[in-house]
Scaffold this motif. Structure first.
Motif, mmCIF file in Angstrom:
data_model
loop_
_atom_site.group_PDB
_atom_site.id
_atom_site.type_symbol
_atom_site.label_atom_id
_atom_site.label_comp_id
_atom_site.label_asym_id
_atom_site.label_seq_id
_atom_site.Cartn_x
_atom_site.Cartn_y
_atom_site.Cartn_z
ATOM 1 N N ALA A 102 43.086 37.528 33.291
ATOM 2 C CA ALA A 102 41.978 38.316 32.752
ATOM 3 C C ALA A 102 41.932 38.118 31.243
ATOM 4 C CB ALA A 102 42.165 39.789 33.078
ATOM 5 N N THR B 220 37.465 37.010 34.241
ATOM 6 C CA THR B 220 38.606 36.969 35.153
ATOM 7 C C THR B 220 38.634 35.631 35.864
ATOM 8 O OG1 THR B 220 37.366 37.938 36.990
ATOM 9 C CG2 THR B 220 38.583 39.471 35.565
ATOM 10 N N ASN C 105 47.481 39.053 35.254
ATOM 11 C CA ASN C 105 47.466 40.310 36.001
ATOM 12 C C ASN C 105 48.322 40.260 37.252
ATOM 13 O OD1 ASN C 105 45.831 41.625 34.207
ATOM 14 N ND2 ASN C 105 43.957 41.208 35.337
ATOM 15 N N ASP D 223 46.284 35.480 38.871
ATOM 16 C CA ASP D 223 45.048 36.092 38.385
ATOM 17 C C ASP D 223 45.157 36.243 36.878
ATOM 18 O OD1 ASP D 223 44.144 36.297 40.963
ATOM 19 O OD2 ASP D 223 44.521 38.434 41.154
#
Length: 94
Positions: A67, A19, A55, A65
């Motif tokens: 991932a 992440t 995300n 974000d």
């Protein structure tokens, strides 16, 4: 008077290559399962990997974000002088 350039806030956090949280994002230029191309306060940022997903994206806050399996992070300085006909990847890999 002497002009001073003040660096804008930008942070990149990667957790276990799975992440990533990035702040100081100005624009998301492209993204797919293998790469995400961002314009940040500190230059262009290319995130490469597999099974990448965005995300969370907050344009107002300039945060994203990501991932997936992160293989590489590549920065390119947007202040570099180049030819106007160069494409993004030519500028990234100078």
């Amino acid at each position: 008077m002497e002009e001073r350039q003040i660096a804008k806030a930008h942070k990149l956090v990667i957790n276990n290559r799975k992440t990533s949280m990035v702040t100081g994002v100005l624009d998301v230029l492209s993204f797919d399962l293998n790469e995400v191309v961002l314009e940040t306060e500190q230059g262009m940022l290319l995130v490469k990997g597999t099974d990448l997903h965005v995300n969370r994206l907050s344009v107002e806050k300039g945060e994203i974000d990501i991932a997936g399996n992160i293989d590489s992070i590549i920065y390119s300085d947007t202040n570099q002088t180049g030819h106007p006909n160069e494409n993004l990847f030519t500028k990234l890999f100078k």
